[in-house]
Design a protein around this motif. Sequence first.
Motif, PDB file in Angstrom:
ATOM      1  N   TYR A 217      -3.905   6.833  -4.034  1.00 42.01           N
ATOM      2  CA  TYR A 217      -3.810   5.448  -3.151  1.00 42.01           C
ATOM      3  C   TYR A 217      -3.394   4.163  -3.794  1.00 42.01           C
ATOM      4  N   LEU A 218      -2.430   3.549  -3.784  1.00 41.97           N
ATOM      5  CA  LEU A 218      -2.244   2.224  -4.681  1.00 41.97           C
ATOM      6  C   LEU A 218      -2.247   1.317  -3.381  1.00 41.97           C
ATOM      7  N   ASP A 219      -3.088   0.457  -3.469  1.00 43.35           N
ATOM      8  CA  ASP A 219      -3.594  -0.356  -2.353  1.00 43.35           C
ATOM      9  C   ASP A 219      -3.949  -1.681  -3.124  1.00 43.35           C
ATOM     10  N   GLY A 220      -3.033  -2.625  -2.836  1.00 44.30           N
ATOM     11  CA  GLY A 220      -3.237  -4.054  -3.551  1.00 44.30           C
ATOM     12  C   GLY A 220      -3.162  -4.000  -5.037  1.00 44.30           C
TER      13      GLY A 220
ATOM     14  N   SER B 174       0.759  -1.228  -0.068  1.00 38.44           N
ATOM     15  CA  SER B 174       0.086  -0.068  -0.071  1.00 38.44           C
ATOM     16  C   SER B 174       0.891   1.283  -0.020  1.00 38.44           C
TER      17      SER B 174
ATOM     18  N   VAL C  74       1.825  -7.437  -5.841  1.00 41.42           N
ATOM     19  CA  VAL C  74       0.848  -8.008  -4.976  1.00 41.42           C
ATOM     20  C   VAL C  74       0.818  -9.469  -5.251  1.00 41.42           C
TER      21      VAL C  74
ATOM     22  N   ASP D 280     -11.113   5.188  -9.706  1.00 43.21           N
ATOM     23  CA  ASP D 280     -10.174   4.087  -9.570  1.00 43.21           C
ATOM     24  C   ASP D 280      -9.973   3.109 -10.866  1.00 43.21           C
TER      25      ASP D 280
ATOM     26  N   TRP E 169       0.343   5.682  -0.454  1.00 48.09           N
ATOM     27  CA  TRP E 169      -0.594   6.759  -0.467  1.00 48.09           C
ATOM     28  C   TRP E 169       0.166   7.966  -0.550  1.00 48.09           C
TER      29      TRP E 169
ATOM     30  N   ARG F 158      -5.383  -2.128  -6.763  1.00 49.46           N
ATOM     31  CA  ARG F 158      -6.202  -0.985  -7.375  1.00 49.46           C
ATOM     32  C   ARG F 158      -5.369   0.286  -6.876  1.00 49.46           C
ATOM     33  N   CYS F 159      -5.798   1.234  -7.963  1.00 43.00           N
ATOM     34  CA  CYS F 159      -5.441   2.727  -7.519  1.00 43.00           C
ATOM     35  C   CYS F 159      -6.443   3.680  -7.430  1.00 43.00           C
ATOM     36  N   ARG F 160      -6.679   4.477  -6.391  1.00 44.05           N
ATOM     37  CA  ARG F 160      -7.812   5.451  -6.350  1.00 44.05           C
ATOM     38  C   ARG F 160      -7.134   6.586  -6.198  1.00 44.05           C
TER      39      ARG F 160
END
Length: 147
Positions: A72-75, A2, A146, A133, A4, A77-79
């Motif tokens: 946010y790059l989380d797993g 993760s 990941v 997203d 951000w 997904r990017c938001r």
Amino acid sequence: MSIWWSLHLRREAASVPLARRLLLGTMETAGVDPDISFDLSVALSEACANAVEHGGGGAIPDDAEAYHVTAYLDGDRCRIEVTDSGPGFPPATVARRRPSLAENGRGLHLIAELADHVRFRNRPGRGAVVSFDKMLKWRDDALLKVS
């Protein structure tokens, strides 16, 4: 994995490439596929350009000449969220998942086409928020991929 970051930027044209380069550098370092990175960077540029052009004149004086970008790059997904202090979106834009070209400029339509999910919302008296997203794909040599 993760990652951000958040930026507070002046509503000046020079801030748009700054945000774009930061996003591209983050995704390159993380090992995101270049095509996905490019799509997100174009969408971010459009959202930032919209904030620069339309995002001022809000009720909060200190924020009238600024806008905010959070990524946010989380797993997988990017938001990305771009928030300004302008008058907000027309009600028809907020009510639709995808803006029509008849109602809005090409920028909002392009964001909707490049992202997997997009949301346009107003913060009454405080401005507008564009959030979008996209699912990430990874380079084979990605260090932060990941599993």
